[in-house]
Enzyme design. Sequence first.
Site, short mmCIF file in Angstrom:
data_model
loop_
_atom_site.label_atom_id
_atom_site.label_comp_id
_atom_site.label_asym_id
_atom_site.label_seq_id
_atom_site.Cartn_x
_atom_site.Cartn_y
_atom_site.Cartn_z
N TYR A 282 0.85 -1.23 0.00
CA TYR A 282 0.08 0.14 -0.03
C TYR A 282 1.02 1.15 0.04
CZ TYR A 282 0.82 -0.71 5.25
OH TYR A 282 1.33 -0.82 6.25
N HIS A 332 6.00 -0.62 1.35
CA HIS A 332 5.79 0.57 0.38
C HIS A 332 7.01 0.25 -0.75
CE1 HIS A 332 3.70 2.03 3.53
NE2 HIS A 332 4.58 2.40 4.39
#
Length: 356
Positions: A282, A332
């Site tokens: 995400y 990430h």
Amino acid sequence: MLLGRRRSLCSLFGLSSDSMSLPRRRQIRTLALLFCVITFTTFLFSYTLRDPSLDFFKYASRLSDNLFFSSGGPCACRRRCMTEAEDDPWFAERFNRSVRPLMTRENSVLSDDTFKWWQWLQSERQPANFSEVVDQLFRVVPDEVQYVDAGPKRCRSCSVVGNSGNLKGAHYGGLIDSCDLVIRMNQAPTAGYEEDVGARTTHHVMYPESAVDLDNGTSLVLVPFKTLDLQWIISALTTGTITHTYTPVASRIKANKDKVLIYNPTFFKYVYESWLEGHGRYPSTGFLSLMLAVHICDEVTVFGFGADQYGNWHHYWEENTLSGAFRHTGVHDADHEYNVTLQLAEKHKIQLFRGR
């Protein structure tokens, strides 16, 4: 010496200065002036080819645009607006103004696909009833539609301030504080770092596990990863009963509950799919903050993103400069996020200050 130059110039045209009549002298003066103008123009053109930023004619054109900009454009800014009438295809393919960054009661209904994706982010196994939690949430925090006033009369400038160590010694403080909105994220201390990072904060983006106390004039922008996060902000502003999510969290937080904003899970998923194309698990808080600015601001300047000049990834308030210290978190894709940020800068959608 001056006489010698005059004679040389006259010789160039096959004339003697001693034998010239008054009309001929005037003619020579005119030719000499024309020669100087051509020489100067040629020099200026060749010089600006080496450094396009010094192009006088482009500068004059921009100055004219600034002085006589059309009020019928997409915004009232004198420089380029975030959304232009004839937009860049890459940007136009990704940018969707209809997806609202901030949640209200009206847009809080999530599709099944969005809800499943959102709950999967931190694997919440037994979430509370989402609709009931949202109803409780908007009894505590404002249920208002904000920042949807884009148009030819608005020019909203925004600074997005990341936490990179490249801010150290950059002296961006005054520039950061000069914008209408100043968006920071997570810890982001300013006391003692004002010269480099500024002193103002209008919006502070955080999630429960990164929460910090805020002053009464700052908007808390909560990024929820699960239903429990929405319950936490309710509790943190009222009873203080929630002390643990997947890790211990602050039971209460100092913040103005009338200035609390909620990052929309639908927008969260849109950023992940449209802008990051599914890279990473995400988006980072920094990238989510950048996308918030891109969608609510007309001019965006970005600071404190990426590594420092030595390739180190660290926070500006830390002495530790170990390369990769927070770059590879497992959730990430920092490289891809930074590449998208660079593309936005190259397409003149944002202005990126890379620090030191």
